[in-house]
Scaffold this motif. Structure first.
Motif, PDB file in Angstrom:
ATOM      1  N   ALA A 249       0.819  -1.217   0.000  1.00 37.39           N
ATOM      2  CA  ALA A 249       0.000   0.000   0.000  1.00 37.39           C
ATOM      3  C   ALA A 249       0.847   1.259   0.000  1.00 37.39           C
ATOM      4  O   ALA A 249       0.422   2.303  -0.509  1.00 37.39           O
ATOM      5  CB  ALA A 249      -0.933  -0.002   1.212  1.00 37.39           C
ATOM      6  N   THR A 250       2.062   1.165   0.552  1.00 38.35           N
ATOM      7  CA  THR A 250       2.937   2.345   0.605  1.00 38.35           C
ATOM      8  C   THR A 250       4.172   2.154  -0.263  1.00 38.35           C
ATOM      9  O   THR A 250       5.216   2.760  -0.026  1.00 38.35           O
ATOM     10  CB  THR A 250       3.383   2.608   2.065  1.00 38.35           C
ATOM     11  OG1 THR A 250       4.075   1.448   2.563  1.00 38.35           O
ATOM     12  CG2 THR A 250       2.200   2.905   2.945  1.00 38.35           C
ATOM     13  N   ALA A 251       4.047   1.344  -1.313  1.00 39.99           N
ATOM     14  CA  ALA A 251       5.209   0.942  -2.113  1.00 39.99           C
ATOM     15  C   ALA A 251       5.915   2.100  -2.787  1.00 39.99           C
ATOM     16  O   ALA A 251       7.114   2.032  -3.053  1.00 39.99           O
ATOM     17  CB  ALA A 251       4.786  -0.080  -3.162  1.00 39.99           C
ATOM     18  N   ASP A 252       5.200   3.199  -3.073  1.00 39.15           N
ATOM     19  CA  ASP A 252       5.850   4.298  -3.791  1.00 39.15           C
ATOM     20  C   ASP A 252       6.343   5.398  -2.853  1.00 39.15           C
ATOM     21  O   ASP A 252       6.560   6.533  -3.253  1.00 39.15           O
ATOM     22  CB  ASP A 252       4.893   4.893  -4.827  1.00 39.15           C
ATOM     23  CG  ASP A 252       3.615   5.443  -4.203  1.00 39.15           C
ATOM     24  OD1 ASP A 252       3.355   5.136  -3.023  1.00 39.15           O
ATOM     25  OD2 ASP A 252       2.895   6.168  -4.901  1.00 39.15           O
ATOM     26  N   THR A 253       6.517   5.047  -1.562  1.00 39.41           N
ATOM     27  CA  THR A 253       7.038   6.042  -0.635  1.00 39.41           C
ATOM     28  C   THR A 253       8.444   6.475  -1.046  1.00 39.41           C
ATOM     29  O   THR A 253       9.223   5.682  -1.564  1.00 39.41           O
ATOM     30  CB  THR A 253       7.071   5.498   0.805  1.00 39.41           C
ATOM     31  OG1 THR A 253       7.649   6.499   1.658  1.00 39.41           O
ATOM     32  CG2 THR A 253       7.928   4.259   0.913  1.00 39.41           C
ATOM     33  N   ALA A 254       8.755   7.725  -0.759  1.00 40.79           N
ATOM     34  CA  ALA A 254      10.075   8.250  -1.128  1.00 40.79           C
ATOM     35  C   ALA A 254      11.116   7.994  -0.053  1.00 40.79           C
ATOM     36  O   ALA A 254      12.262   8.402  -0.195  1.00 40.79           O
ATOM     37  CB  ALA A 254       9.960   9.750  -1.371  1.00 40.79           C
ATOM     38  N   LEU A 255      10.748   7.319   1.043  1.00 39.14           N
ATOM     39  CA  LEU A 255      11.663   7.188   2.169  1.00 39.14           C
ATOM     40  C   LEU A 255      12.390   5.863   2.221  1.00 39.14           C
ATOM     41  O   LEU A 255      13.112   5.596   3.171  1.00 39.14           O
ATOM     42  CB  LEU A 255      10.894   7.376   3.484  1.00 39.14           C
ATOM     43  CG  LEU A 255      10.248   8.741   3.685  1.00 39.14           C
ATOM     44  CD1 LEU A 255       9.601   8.806   5.056  1.00 39.14           C
ATOM     45  CD2 LEU A 255      11.265   9.846   3.540  1.00 39.14           C
ATOM     46  N   ALA A 256      12.182   4.993   1.250  1.00 37.22           N
ATOM     47  CA  ALA A 256      12.817   3.685   1.292  1.00 37.22           C
ATOM     48  C   ALA A 256      14.326   3.828   1.447  1.00 37.22           C
ATOM     49  O   ALA A 256      14.990   4.490   0.657  1.00 37.22           O
ATOM     50  CB  ALA A 256      12.490   2.898   0.036  1.00 37.22           C
ATOM     51  N   GLY A 257      14.861   3.226   2.507  1.00 35.75           N
ATOM     52  CA  GLY A 257      16.301   3.245   2.724  1.00 35.75           C
ATOM     53  C   GLY A 257      16.805   4.521   3.374  1.00 35.75           C
ATOM     54  O   GLY A 257      17.982   4.614   3.698  1.00 35.75           O
ATOM     55  N   GLY A 258      15.954   5.501   3.598  1.00 34.84           N
ATOM     56  CA  GLY A 258      16.390   6.751   4.195  1.00 34.84           C
ATOM     57  C   GLY A 258      16.253   6.737   5.709  1.00 34.84           C
ATOM     58  O   GLY A 258      15.904   5.741   6.323  1.00 34.84           O
ATOM     59  N   ARG A 259      16.551   7.867   6.329  1.00 32.83           N
ATOM     60  CA  ARG A 259      16.443   7.988   7.779  1.00 32.83           C
ATOM     61  C   ARG A 259      14.971   7.979   8.185  1.00 32.83           C
ATOM     62  O   ARG A 259      14.146   8.663   7.585  1.00 32.83           O
ATOM     63  CB  ARG A 259      17.108   9.286   8.238  1.00 32.83           C
ATOM     64  CG  ARG A 259      17.118   9.430   9.749  1.00 32.83           C
ATOM     65  CD  ARG A 259      17.877  10.668  10.165  1.00 32.83           C
ATOM     66  NE  ARG A 259      17.885  10.827  11.606  1.00 32.83           N
ATOM     67  CZ  ARG A 259      18.455  11.835  12.251  1.00 32.83           C
ATOM     68  NH1 ARG A 259      19.062  12.772  11.540  1.00 32.83           N
ATOM     69  NH2 ARG A 259      18.410  11.910  13.555  1.00 32.83           N
ATOM     70  N   ARG A 260      14.653   7.232   9.215  1.00 25.31           N
ATOM     71  CA  ARG A 260      13.261   7.049   9.634  1.00 25.31           C
ATOM     72  C   ARG A 260      12.882   8.102  10.669  1.00 25.31           C
ATOM     73  O   ARG A 260      13.463   8.145  11.768  1.00 25.31           O
ATOM     74  CB  ARG A 260      13.053   5.648  10.200  1.00 25.31           C
ATOM     75  CG  ARG A 260      13.433   4.535   9.227  1.00 25.31           C
ATOM     76  CD  ARG A 260      13.275   3.164   9.862  1.00 25.31           C
ATOM     77  NE  ARG A 260      11.875   2.847  10.097  1.00 25.31           N
ATOM     78  CZ  ARG A 260      11.080   2.256   9.210  1.00 25.31           C
ATOM     79  NH1 ARG A 260      11.550   1.947   8.007  1.00 25.31           N
ATOM     80  NH2 ARG A 260       9.833   1.988   9.511  1.00 25.31           N
ATOM     81  N   PRO A 261      11.909   8.958  10.370  1.00 20.86           N
ATOM     82  CA  PRO A 261      11.475   9.942  11.361  1.00 20.86           C
ATOM     83  C   PRO A 261      10.692   9.284  12.487  1.00 20.86           C
ATOM     84  O   PRO A 261       9.975   8.301  12.274  1.00 20.86           O
ATOM     85  CB  PRO A 261      10.577  10.883  10.549  1.00 20.86           C
ATOM     86  CG  PRO A 261      10.034  10.021   9.461  1.00 20.86           C
ATOM     87  CD  PRO A 261      11.148   9.070   9.115  1.00 20.86           C
ATOM     88  N   VAL A 262      10.832   9.801  13.678  1.00 22.77           N
ATOM     89  CA  VAL A 262      10.067   9.306  14.826  1.00 22.77           C
ATOM     90  C   VAL A 262       8.701   9.984  14.833  1.00 22.77           C
ATOM     91  O   VAL A 262       8.609  11.218  14.818  1.00 22.77           O
ATOM     92  CB  VAL A 262      10.798   9.597  16.151  1.00 22.77           C
ATOM     93  CG1 VAL A 262       9.911   9.258  17.342  1.00 22.77           C
ATOM     94  CG2 VAL A 262      12.101   8.804  16.212  1.00 22.77           C
ATOM     95  N   ILE A 263       7.652   9.171  14.820  1.00 24.97           N
ATOM     96  CA  ILE A 263       6.288   9.680  14.939  1.00 24.97           C
ATOM     97  C   ILE A 263       5.708   9.187  16.249  1.00 24.97           C
ATOM     98  O   ILE A 263       5.621   7.978  16.488  1.00 24.97           O
ATOM     99  CB  ILE A 263       5.415   9.232  13.755  1.00 24.97           C
ATOM    100  CG1 ILE A 263       5.949   9.846  12.453  1.00 24.97           C
ATOM    101  CG2 ILE A 263       3.952   9.630  13.974  1.00 24.97           C
ATOM    102  CD1 ILE A 263       5.136   9.463  11.223  1.00 24.97           C
TER     103      ILE A 263
END
Length: 458
Positions: A249-263
């Motif tokens: 469902a989130t396959a086209d996210t731009a964050l793959a492999g990047g730094r993960r923000p804390v939510i």
């Protein structure tokens, strides 16, 4: 293809005892060592909490999941069910309202009957027999014959007064073609406290709820034919559905492999309304989701870049929430910095200046209070402008469920333009804040989760 044994527990009307029976069956089958997947038709948040308690063990906590054909669309019911029930021995689906009751003025949409057909699952009808005897046969016959596509595989008689009463009911149903699979006496009802929005959530009475769950399992086990019910569940055909996954469902996210923000996601006794898929989507979109309790924690989780505050009962805990001034200041500071904040219903009230006269976070120029009127129902809405949660023009289906009012009900930049069943502006968009009474299900609009995570990482 999905081949998971499954049952839908339904009733002719609300108040018949389907929550008691469904939750008791979940607990009873779990105690026998079966991995049970709990589900609830409709948008309800509270029953799934009891379902999760009924099936979870020390080794695994399995969330209760909702199957809402209005908010998520009929095409997602099978995939969401397959996702939640993966690896289980049995799925028990509790219905909503009466078997054939759905979204107002929209036919069978979102009804238990529709979901049972989408899942190709047999229905067990829970009948309140307290004020009838022979008439029960006419009632069951009517429900069983109303829609030939709905398979009513059995009936459980609830609130039966005596052995003689049970005999009269069984005799009446003997030729109906619908077998009696359980009988519960009037005294067999386990007390669960209620208040203005229904049952008190599990999170607020966990120790008492655990004891009540054991008692409920014992009484349902003693009154129901578990073998017959399991055989009925195992008679279901395969379901042609591929499991929904948050990763796809989130396959086209731009964050793959990047730094993960804390939510940071609010929880605890005051904020118990959430769908399991929301956290799954945020995680799959690239965030590290960290829960916190606004009643107990005096600061947000370390490194918080975004905040989600869902529904619940802030009106019950207004003094305690107000007393936690350090956290209120931290929330206000985060919001005023422009960080993304998504707030629904209880979260909306928490961000307001005050609730029933008690100071809240002061992010929104609005004041909340309890009222005597219940606002309840499905809604269709359109995003009025761009926000951290939705792009302008985004169409969603959701629901409202509250006895509070906010003055004013909309800000200079509203969150939503309601288009059905009435037209009005609602909610607030300010900086990174998106706050509204409207509850939504992000599985239907995964782009909202992606967008929120992207804004948190920006």
């Amino acid at each position: 293809m999905v081949n998971i044994p499954r049952l839908v527990i339904a009733a002719p009307s609300s108040g018949s005892g389907k929550t008691t029976v469904a939750t008791g069956l979940m607990a009873a089958f779990s105690e026998r060592g079966l991995a049970v997947s709990p589900h609830k038709v409709g948008p309800d948040y509270i029953d799934p909490g009891y379902h999760a308690l009924a099936v979870s063990t020390a080794a695994r906590v399995r969330p209760g999941r909702n199957l809402d054909a209005y908010m998520c669309g009929t095409e997602l019911i099978g995939p969401l069910f397959a996702h939640g029930a993966a690896g289980c021995d049995l799925a028990v689906v509790e219905g909503v309202m009466g078997l054939y009751d759905g979204a107002s003025d929209q036919g069978e949409l979102a009804s238990t009957a529709q979901v049972s057909k989408l899942l190709r699952a047999p229905v067990v009808l829970v009948v309140d027999a307290s004020s009838q005897s022979r008439s029960v046969a006419a009632l069951v016959h009517g429900f069983a014959s109303w829609d030939p596509e709905v398979r009513i595989g059995g009936v459980i008689l609830n609130k039966v007064a005596s052995d003689r009463h049970e005999r009269l009911l069984r005799d009446a149903l003997d030729g109906s073609g619908v077998p009696v699979m359980g009988v519960l006496r009037r005294t067999d009802q386990v007390g669960t406290p209620s208040r203005h929005l229904g049952l008190v959530p599990v999170a607020e009475r966990h120790a008492d709820a655990v004891g009540a769950m054991r008692e409920l399992a014992e009484r349902v086990r003693a009154g129901c034919d578990l073998e017959a019910l399991l055989a009925l569940a195992r008679s279901t055909p395969e379901l042609a559905a591929e499991p929904w996954t948050p990763e796809v469902a989130t396959a086209d996210t731009a964050l793959a492999g990047g730094r993960r923000p804390v939510i940071a996601v609010a929880g605890g006794s005051a904020f118990t309304f959430s769908y399991a898929e929301h956290t799954e989507l945020l995680t799959a979109a690239g965030a590290d989701v960290v829960p916190f309790d606004p009643l107990r924690d005096e600061r947000l989780p370390e490194g918080t870049r975004g905040l989600v505050v869902g529904g619940g009962f802030p009106e019950v805990y207004a003094p305690e929430l107000s007393a936690n001034a350090l956290l209120r200041e931290a929330v206000a500071g985060l919001a005023h910095s422009g960080a993304p904040v998504a707030a629904e219903c209880a979260g909306l009230l928490y961000l307001a200046h005050s609730l029933d006269g008690k100071p809240m976070c002061g992010v929104l120029d609005a004041h909340g209070r309890m009222s005597g009127r219940l606002t309840l129902g499905y809604r269709e809405a359109v995003a009025v402008g761009d926000s951290a949660l939705a792009a302008a023009g985004t169409r969603v289906r959701g629901h409202e469920f509250h006895r509070t009012v906010l003055d004013p009900g909309a800000g200079a930049e509203p969150a939503w333009g309601m288009v059905r069943p009435e037209r009005r502006l609602e909610g607030f968009v300010s900086g990174g804040v998106h706050a509204s009474y409207l509850h939504t299900h992000w599985a239907a609009t995964p782009a909202m989760a992606r967008r929120f995570v992207e804004r948190c990482a920006a």
